[in-house]
Design an enzyme around this catalytic site. Structure first.
Site, mmCIF file in Angstrom:
data_model
loop_
_atom_site.group_PDB
_atom_site.id
_atom_site.type_symbol
_atom_site.label_atom_id
_atom_site.label_comp_id
_atom_site.label_asym_id
_atom_site.label_seq_id
_atom_site.Cartn_x
_atom_site.Cartn_y
_atom_site.Cartn_z
ATOM 1 N N ASP A 18 0.833 -1.212 0.000
ATOM 2 C CA ASP A 18 0.000 0.000 0.000
ATOM 3 C C ASP A 18 0.866 1.260 0.000
ATOM 4 O O ASP A 18 1.964 1.261 0.563
ATOM 5 C CB ASP A 18 -0.897 -0.025 1.252
ATOM 6 C CG ASP A 18 -2.027 0.991 1.160
ATOM 7 O OD1 ASP A 18 -2.322 1.467 0.044
ATOM 8 O OD2 ASP A 18 -2.612 1.315 2.212
ATOM 9 N N GLY A 19 0.360 2.312 -0.625
ATOM 10 C CA GLY A 19 1.039 3.604 -0.552
ATOM 11 C C GLY A 19 1.561 4.141 -1.875
ATOM 12 O O GLY A 19 2.187 5.199 -1.911
ATOM 13 N N GLY A 21 -0.136 5.416 -4.367
ATOM 14 C CA GLY A 21 -0.818 6.665 -4.732
ATOM 15 C C GLY A 21 -0.251 7.841 -3.958
ATOM 16 O O GLY A 21 0.016 8.919 -4.520
ATOM 17 N N ARG A 22 -0.033 7.639 -2.651
ATOM 18 C CA ARG A 22 0.516 8.735 -1.830
ATOM 19 C C ARG A 22 1.946 9.057 -2.231
ATOM 20 O O ARG A 22 2.354 10.220 -2.255
ATOM 21 C CB ARG A 22 0.443 8.364 -0.339
ATOM 22 C CG ARG A 22 -0.927 8.659 0.258
ATOM 23 C CD ARG A 22 -1.116 7.959 1.564
ATOM 24 N NE ARG A 22 -1.342 6.537 1.372
ATOM 25 C CZ ARG A 22 -1.213 5.612 2.333
ATOM 26 N NH1 ARG A 22 -0.829 5.985 3.531
ATOM 27 N NH2 ARG A 22 -1.474 4.363 2.076
ATOM 28 N N TRP A 23 2.699 8.056 -2.597
ATOM 29 C CA TRP A 23 4.080 8.279 -3.057
ATOM 30 C C TRP A 23 4.040 9.200 -4.276
ATOM 31 O O TRP A 23 4.833 10.134 -4.378
ATOM 32 C CB TRP A 23 4.717 6.934 -3.408
ATOM 33 C CG TRP A 23 6.151 6.997 -3.825
ATOM 34 C CD1 TRP A 23 7.235 6.889 -3.008
ATOM 35 C CD2 TRP A 23 6.661 7.174 -5.157
ATOM 36 N NE1 TRP A 23 8.393 6.986 -3.744
ATOM 37 C CE2 TRP A 23 8.077 7.164 -5.068
ATOM 38 C CE3 TRP A 23 6.071 7.338 -6.405
ATOM 39 C CZ2 TRP A 23 8.898 7.306 -6.192
ATOM 40 C CZ3 TRP A 23 6.889 7.481 -7.522
ATOM 41 C CH2 TRP A 23 8.283 7.477 -7.401
ATOM 42 N N HIS A 35 2.334 3.540 -9.109
ATOM 43 C CA HIS A 35 2.257 2.095 -9.354
ATOM 44 C C HIS A 35 3.496 1.610 -10.112
ATOM 45 O O HIS A 35 3.971 0.493 -9.899
ATOM 46 C CB HIS A 35 0.979 1.755 -10.117
ATOM 47 C CG HIS A 35 -0.271 2.041 -9.320
ATOM 48 N ND1 HIS A 35 -0.419 1.643 -8.015
ATOM 49 C CD2 HIS A 35 -1.419 2.708 -9.641
ATOM 50 C CE1 HIS A 35 -1.609 2.032 -7.564
ATOM 51 N NE2 HIS A 35 -2.235 2.688 -8.531
ATOM 52 N N SER A 63 -6.839 -5.888 -5.909
ATOM 53 C CA SER A 63 -7.949 -6.501 -5.175
ATOM 54 C C SER A 63 -9.208 -6.527 -6.041
ATOM 55 O O SER A 63 -9.343 -5.773 -7.008
ATOM 56 C CB SER A 63 -8.215 -5.749 -3.870
ATOM 57 O OG SER A 63 -8.923 -4.561 -4.135
ATOM 58 N N ASN A 66 -10.554 -3.276 -6.252
ATOM 59 C CA ASN A 66 -9.812 -2.283 -7.049
ATOM 60 C C ASN A 66 -10.419 -2.043 -8.435
ATOM 61 O O ASN A 66 -10.136 -1.028 -9.070
ATOM 62 C CB ASN A 66 -8.338 -2.699 -7.239
ATOM 63 C CG ASN A 66 -7.489 -2.506 -6.000
ATOM 64 O OD1 ASN A 66 -6.456 -3.163 -5.851
ATOM 65 N ND2 ASN A 66 -7.886 -1.615 -5.092
ATOM 66 N N ARG A 69 -11.848 1.398 -9.111
ATOM 67 C CA ARG A 69 -11.008 2.606 -9.251
ATOM 68 C C ARG A 69 -11.219 3.207 -10.644
ATOM 69 O O ARG A 69 -11.725 2.528 -11.551
ATOM 70 C CB ARG A 69 -9.542 2.227 -9.057
ATOM 71 C CG ARG A 69 -9.248 1.877 -7.617
ATOM 72 C CD ARG A 69 -7.779 1.854 -7.333
ATOM 73 N NE ARG A 69 -7.564 1.615 -5.909
ATOM 74 C CZ ARG A 69 -6.435 1.850 -5.269
ATOM 75 N NH1 ARG A 69 -5.385 2.328 -5.914
ATOM 76 N NH2 ARG A 69 -6.328 1.618 -3.978
ATOM 77 N N ARG A 186 2.149 -5.159 5.914
ATOM 78 C CA ARG A 186 1.404 -4.134 5.192
ATOM 79 C C ARG A 186 2.198 -2.847 5.250
ATOM 80 O O ARG A 186 2.568 -2.390 6.338
ATOM 81 C CB ARG A 186 0.019 -3.906 5.789
ATOM 82 C CG ARG A 186 -0.726 -2.814 5.005
ATOM 83 C CD ARG A 186 -2.145 -2.589 5.447
ATOM 84 N NE ARG A 186 -2.773 -1.640 4.536
ATOM 85 C CZ ARG A 186 -4.007 -1.711 4.090
ATOM 86 N NH1 ARG A 186 -4.789 -2.681 4.478
ATOM 87 N NH2 ARG A 186 -4.476 -0.788 3.266
HETATM 88 C C1 FPP Z 1 -2.129 0.127 -3.231
HETATM 89 O O1 FPP Z 1 -1.631 1.445 -3.248
HETATM 90 C C2 FPP Z 1 -1.557 -0.635 -4.311
HETATM 91 C C3 FPP Z 1 -2.274 -1.185 -5.316
HETATM 92 C C4 FPP Z 1 -3.736 -1.060 -5.412
HETATM 93 C C5 FPP Z 1 -1.654 -1.919 -6.412
HETATM 94 C C6 FPP Z 1 -0.351 -2.591 -6.125
HETATM 95 C C7 FPP Z 1 0.387 -2.688 -7.408
HETATM 96 C C8 FPP Z 1 1.735 -2.636 -7.567
HETATM 97 C C9 FPP Z 1 2.645 -2.612 -6.422
HETATM 98 C C10 FPP Z 1 2.388 -2.570 -8.913
HETATM 99 C C11 FPP Z 1 1.986 -3.590 -9.921
HETATM 100 C C12 FPP Z 1 2.098 -4.982 -9.448
HETATM 101 C C13 FPP Z 1 2.946 -5.905 -9.960
HETATM 102 C C14 FPP Z 1 2.938 -7.290 -9.418
HETATM 103 C C15 FPP Z 1 3.912 -5.608 -11.028
HETATM 104 P P1 FPP Z 1 -2.664 2.650 -3.337
HETATM 105 O O2 FPP Z 1 -2.797 3.003 -4.774
HETATM 106 O O3 FPP Z 1 -3.950 2.282 -2.662
HETATM 107 O O4 FPP Z 1 -1.895 3.756 -2.548
HETATM 108 P P2 FPP Z 1 -2.543 4.924 -1.660
HETATM 109 O O5 FPP Z 1 -3.186 4.252 -0.480
HETATM 110 O O6 FPP Z 1 -1.341 5.742 -1.269
HETATM 111 O O7 FPP Z 1 -3.498 5.658 -2.538
#
Ligand code: FPP
Length: 240
Positions: A18-19, A21-23, A35, A63, A66, A69, A186
Protein backbone atom coordinates in the site's frame (compact mmCIF):
# COMPACT_ATOMS: atom_id res chain seq x y z
CA UNK A 1 20.82 -9.79 6.93
CA UNK A 2 22.84 -9.97 10.16
CA UNK A 3 19.66 -8.93 11.99
CA UNK A 4 17.88 -12.13 11.08
CA UNK A 5 18.18 -15.75 12.08
CA UNK A 6 18.41 -18.03 9.04
CA UNK A 7 17.04 -20.95 11.13
CA UNK A 8 13.78 -19.21 11.97
CA UNK A 9 12.59 -17.76 8.69
CA UNK A 10 8.89 -17.27 7.98
CA UNK A 11 8.08 -19.92 5.39
CA UNK A 12 5.28 -17.97 3.73
CA UNK A 13 5.20 -14.16 3.64
CA UNK A 14 2.23 -12.14 2.35
CA UNK A 15 2.54 -8.45 1.49
CA UNK A 16 -0.15 -5.77 1.20
CA UNK A 17 1.68 -3.26 -0.97
CA UNK A 18 0.00 0.00 0.00
CA UNK A 19 1.04 3.60 -0.55
CA UNK A 20 1.76 3.90 -4.29
CA UNK A 21 -0.82 6.67 -4.73
CA UNK A 22 0.52 8.74 -1.83
CA UNK A 23 4.08 8.28 -3.06
CA UNK A 24 2.98 9.76 -6.40
CA UNK A 25 1.02 12.66 -4.90
CA UNK A 26 4.00 13.62 -2.74
CA UNK A 27 5.83 14.15 -6.05
CA UNK A 28 2.92 15.78 -7.90
CA UNK A 29 2.89 12.86 -10.25
CA UNK A 30 -0.09 10.82 -11.50
CA UNK A 31 -1.06 7.75 -9.46
CA UNK A 32 0.10 5.54 -12.32
CA UNK A 33 3.67 6.70 -11.64
CA UNK A 34 3.28 5.51 -8.07
CA UNK A 35 2.26 2.09 -9.35
CA UNK A 36 5.23 2.10 -11.75
CA UNK A 37 7.55 2.78 -8.80
CA UNK A 38 5.62 0.09 -6.91
CA UNK A 39 6.35 -2.45 -9.61
CA UNK A 40 10.07 -1.66 -9.35
CA UNK A 41 9.79 -2.42 -5.63
CA UNK A 42 8.08 -5.71 -6.50
CA UNK A 43 11.05 -6.75 -8.68
CA UNK A 44 13.48 -5.89 -5.90
CA UNK A 45 11.61 -7.59 -3.05
CA UNK A 46 10.91 -10.75 -5.08
CA UNK A 47 14.64 -11.13 -5.79
CA UNK A 48 15.49 -10.49 -2.16
CA UNK A 49 12.91 -12.98 -0.87
CA UNK A 50 14.25 -15.66 -3.19
CA UNK A 51 17.83 -14.91 -2.20
CA UNK A 52 17.18 -15.22 1.53
CA UNK A 53 15.22 -18.46 1.23
CA UNK A 54 11.57 -17.45 1.64
CA UNK A 55 9.63 -20.46 0.31
CA UNK A 56 6.41 -18.66 -0.58
CA UNK A 57 5.68 -15.00 -1.23
CA UNK A 58 2.12 -13.82 -1.87
CA UNK A 59 1.69 -10.27 -3.16
CA UNK A 60 -1.61 -8.40 -3.09
CA UNK A 61 -1.26 -6.81 -6.51
CA UNK A 62 -4.91 -6.03 -7.34
CA UNK A 63 -7.95 -6.50 -5.18
CA UNK A 64 -11.42 -7.51 -6.31
CA UNK A 65 -12.52 -4.10 -5.02
CA UNK A 66 -9.81 -2.28 -7.05
CA UNK A 67 -11.94 -2.71 -10.21
CA UNK A 68 -13.99 0.23 -8.91
CA UNK A 69 -11.01 2.61 -9.25
CA UNK A 70 -10.98 5.08 -12.16
CA UNK A 71 -10.69 3.34 -15.51
CA UNK A 72 -7.33 4.91 -16.39
CA UNK A 73 -5.79 3.74 -13.11
CA UNK A 74 -7.09 0.20 -13.63
CA UNK A 75 -5.69 0.12 -17.20
CA UNK A 76 -2.34 1.48 -16.02
CA UNK A 77 -2.14 -1.29 -13.43
CA UNK A 78 -3.01 -3.94 -16.02
CA UNK A 79 -0.29 -2.62 -18.36
CA UNK A 80 2.26 -2.65 -15.52
CA UNK A 81 1.32 -6.18 -14.66
CA UNK A 82 1.76 -7.31 -18.23
CA UNK A 83 5.12 -5.49 -18.45
CA UNK A 84 6.22 -7.07 -15.19
CA UNK A 85 5.39 -10.57 -16.39
CA UNK A 86 7.13 -10.03 -19.73
CA UNK A 87 10.26 -8.48 -18.25
CA UNK A 88 10.60 -10.99 -15.39
CA UNK A 89 9.88 -14.07 -17.47
CA UNK A 90 13.51 -15.14 -17.79
CA UNK A 91 14.27 -14.32 -14.16
CA UNK A 92 11.30 -16.37 -12.97
CA UNK A 93 12.03 -19.37 -15.19
CA UNK A 94 15.79 -19.25 -14.70
CA UNK A 95 15.82 -18.80 -10.94
CA UNK A 96 13.58 -21.58 -9.77
CA UNK A 97 10.50 -19.44 -9.12
CA UNK A 98 7.11 -21.05 -9.50
CA UNK A 99 4.57 -18.38 -10.44
CA UNK A 100 0.97 -18.78 -9.33
CA UNK A 101 -2.06 -16.51 -9.34
CA UNK A 102 -5.14 -16.43 -7.14
CA UNK A 103 -8.33 -14.40 -7.48
CA UNK A 104 -11.10 -13.99 -10.01
CA UNK A 105 -8.66 -14.40 -12.88
CA UNK A 106 -11.28 -14.63 -15.62
CA UNK A 107 -11.96 -10.93 -15.07
CA UNK A 108 -8.44 -9.98 -16.12
CA UNK A 109 -7.97 -8.60 -19.63
CA UNK A 110 -6.93 -11.20 -22.24
CA UNK A 111 -3.53 -9.47 -22.71
CA UNK A 112 -2.70 -10.11 -19.04
CA UNK A 113 -4.02 -13.66 -19.02
CA UNK A 114 -2.13 -14.31 -22.24
CA UNK A 115 1.20 -13.81 -20.47
CA UNK A 116 0.19 -14.88 -16.97
CA UNK A 117 -1.24 -18.31 -17.75
CA UNK A 118 1.66 -19.67 -19.87
CA UNK A 119 4.21 -18.40 -17.35
CA UNK A 120 2.34 -20.07 -14.46
CA UNK A 121 2.28 -23.32 -16.48
CA UNK A 122 5.90 -23.20 -17.59
CA UNK A 123 7.24 -22.29 -14.16
CA UNK A 124 5.19 -25.02 -12.44
CA UNK A 125 8.14 -27.47 -12.07
CA UNK A 126 10.27 -24.82 -10.30
CA UNK A 127 10.59 -25.27 -6.58
CA UNK A 128 12.87 -22.67 -5.07
CA UNK A 129 10.15 -20.17 -4.21
CA UNK A 130 6.47 -19.89 -5.07
CA UNK A 131 5.50 -16.35 -6.02
CA UNK A 132 1.73 -15.97 -5.89
CA UNK A 133 0.13 -12.86 -7.32
CA UNK A 134 -3.26 -12.07 -5.78
CA UNK A 135 -5.11 -10.52 -8.71
CA UNK A 136 -8.73 -9.46 -8.77
CA UNK A 137 -8.51 -11.09 -5.35
CA UNK A 138 -10.76 -10.81 -2.33
CA UNK A 139 -10.51 -12.99 0.75
CA UNK A 140 -14.28 -12.98 1.32
CA UNK A 141 -14.94 -13.78 -2.34
CA UNK A 142 -12.43 -16.65 -2.14
CA UNK A 143 -14.14 -18.10 0.96
CA UNK A 144 -17.56 -17.75 -0.71
CA UNK A 145 -16.29 -19.59 -3.76
CA UNK A 146 -14.86 -22.38 -1.57
CA UNK A 147 -18.24 -22.62 0.19
CA UNK A 148 -19.92 -22.98 -3.22
CA UNK A 149 -17.48 -25.76 -4.13
CA UNK A 150 -18.25 -27.54 -0.84
CA UNK A 151 -21.99 -27.20 -1.38
CA UNK A 152 -21.61 -28.71 -4.86
CA UNK A 153 -19.50 -31.59 -3.52
CA UNK A 154 -22.11 -32.23 -0.83
CA UNK A 155 -25.01 -32.04 -3.30
CA UNK A 156 -23.24 -34.48 -5.63
CA UNK A 157 -22.39 -36.89 -2.80
CA UNK A 158 -18.62 -36.36 -2.70
CA UNK A 159 -18.54 -35.15 0.91
CA UNK A 160 -20.66 -35.95 3.98
CA UNK A 161 -22.13 -33.13 6.07
CA UNK A 162 -20.08 -34.27 9.08
CA UNK A 163 -16.87 -33.89 7.08
CA UNK A 164 -17.45 -30.22 6.31
CA UNK A 165 -14.95 -28.53 8.58
CA UNK A 166 -12.22 -25.89 8.45
CA UNK A 167 -9.83 -28.35 6.81
CA UNK A 168 -12.31 -29.21 4.05
CA UNK A 169 -12.97 -25.51 3.42
CA UNK A 170 -9.26 -24.69 3.44
CA UNK A 171 -8.58 -27.37 0.85
CA UNK A 172 -10.84 -25.48 -1.54
CA UNK A 173 -9.15 -22.11 -0.98
CA UNK A 174 -6.56 -21.49 -3.72
CA UNK A 175 -4.40 -19.09 -1.68
CA UNK A 176 -3.94 -21.94 0.84
CA UNK A 177 -2.12 -24.15 -1.69
CA UNK A 178 1.18 -22.78 -0.42
CA UNK A 179 0.07 -23.10 3.21
CA UNK A 180 -0.92 -20.43 5.70
CA UNK A 181 1.07 -17.20 5.75
CA UNK A 182 3.45 -16.98 8.71
CA UNK A 183 3.95 -13.24 8.31
CA UNK A 184 1.81 -10.59 6.67
CA UNK A 185 3.43 -7.23 6.02
CA UNK A 186 1.40 -4.13 5.19
CA UNK A 187 3.14 -0.98 4.06
CA UNK A 188 1.66 2.52 3.87
CA UNK A 189 0.70 3.06 7.50
CA UNK A 190 -2.80 1.51 7.64
CA UNK A 191 -3.37 -1.29 10.13
CA UNK A 192 -5.96 -3.52 8.49
CA UNK A 193 -6.06 -6.62 6.28
CA UNK A 194 -8.32 -5.19 3.57
CA UNK A 195 -9.70 -8.56 2.47
CA UNK A 196 -6.26 -10.20 2.05
CA UNK A 197 -5.79 -13.92 2.85
CA UNK A 198 -8.66 -13.85 5.36
CA UNK A 199 -8.85 -17.60 5.85
CA UNK A 200 -5.12 -18.24 6.05
CA UNK A 201 -4.28 -15.27 8.25
CA UNK A 202 -5.89 -16.86 11.34
CA UNK A 203 -2.52 -17.24 13.08
CA UNK A 204 -0.31 -15.07 10.90
CA UNK A 205 1.98 -12.57 12.57
CA UNK A 206 1.20 -9.06 11.34
CA UNK A 207 3.76 -6.35 10.67
CA UNK A 208 2.69 -2.82 9.78
CA UNK A 209 5.16 -0.39 8.28
CA UNK A 210 4.66 3.34 7.74
CA UNK A 211 6.87 3.18 4.68
CA UNK A 212 5.07 3.73 1.37
CA UNK A 213 5.42 0.63 -0.83
CA UNK A 214 7.74 2.15 -3.49
CA UNK A 215 10.16 3.05 -0.68
CA UNK A 216 9.96 -0.25 1.18
CA UNK A 217 13.65 -1.15 1.28
CA UNK A 218 15.56 -4.40 1.68
CA UNK A 219 16.37 -3.23 5.19
CA UNK A 220 12.65 -2.72 5.93
CA UNK A 221 12.02 -6.30 4.81
CA UNK A 222 14.73 -7.54 7.18
CA UNK A 223 13.22 -5.44 9.98
CA UNK A 224 9.85 -7.14 9.41
CA UNK A 225 11.45 -10.58 9.50
CA UNK A 226 13.44 -9.71 12.63
CA UNK A 227 10.20 -8.58 14.30
CA UNK A 228 8.55 -11.89 13.31
CA UNK A 229 11.47 -13.77 14.84
CA UNK A 230 10.99 -12.03 18.20
CA UNK A 231 7.38 -13.20 18.47
CA UNK A 232 6.24 -16.29 20.30
CA UNK A 233 3.73 -18.15 18.19
CA UNK A 234 1.22 -20.06 20.27
CA UNK A 235 -1.54 -21.04 17.82
CA UNK A 236 -4.08 -20.81 20.62
CA UNK A 237 -2.12 -23.13 22.89
CA UNK A 238 -0.12 -22.67 26.06
CA UNK A 239 3.63 -22.63 25.60
CA UNK A 240 5.73 -23.05 28.72
C1 FPP B 1 -2.13 0.13 -3.23
O1 FPP B 1 -1.63 1.45 -3.25
C2 FPP B 1 -1.56 -0.63 -4.31
C3 FPP B 1 -2.27 -1.19 -5.32
C4 FPP B 1 -3.74 -1.06 -5.41
C5 FPP B 1 -1.65 -1.92 -6.41
C6 FPP B 1 -0.35 -2.59 -6.13
C7 FPP B 1 0.39 -2.69 -7.41
C8 FPP B 1 1.73 -2.64 -7.57
C9 FPP B 1 2.64 -2.61 -6.42
C10 FPP B 1 2.39 -2.57 -8.91
C11 FPP B 1 1.99 -3.59 -9.92
C12 FPP B 1 2.10 -4.98 -9.45
C13 FPP B 1 2.95 -5.91 -9.96
C14 FPP B 1 2.94 -7.29 -9.42
C15 FPP B 1 3.91 -5.61 -11.03
P1 FPP B 1 -2.66 2.65 -3.34
O2 FPP B 1 -2.80 3.00 -4.77
O3 FPP B 1 -3.95 2.28 -2.66
O4 FPP B 1 -1.89 3.76 -2.55
P2 FPP B 1 -2.54 4.92 -1.66
O5 FPP B 1 -3.19 4.25 -0.48
O6 FPP B 1 -1.34 5.74 -1.27
O7 FPP B 1 -3.50 5.66 -2.54
Amino acid sequence: MTLIDARNMPRHVGIIMDGNGRWASQRDEPRSEGHRAGSRAVRRIVRLARRIGIEALTLYAFSFQNWARPEDEVSALMVLLQEYLLSEREDILGNGIRLAAVGELDQLPPEVRGVLEPLCRESQPNDRMTLTLALSYGGQEEIASAARALAKDYAEGRIALADIDAKALGERIPSQRVGEPDLIIRTGGETRLSNFLLFGSAYAELFFSDRLWPEFSDEDFFTAIASYQRRQRRFGQVVS
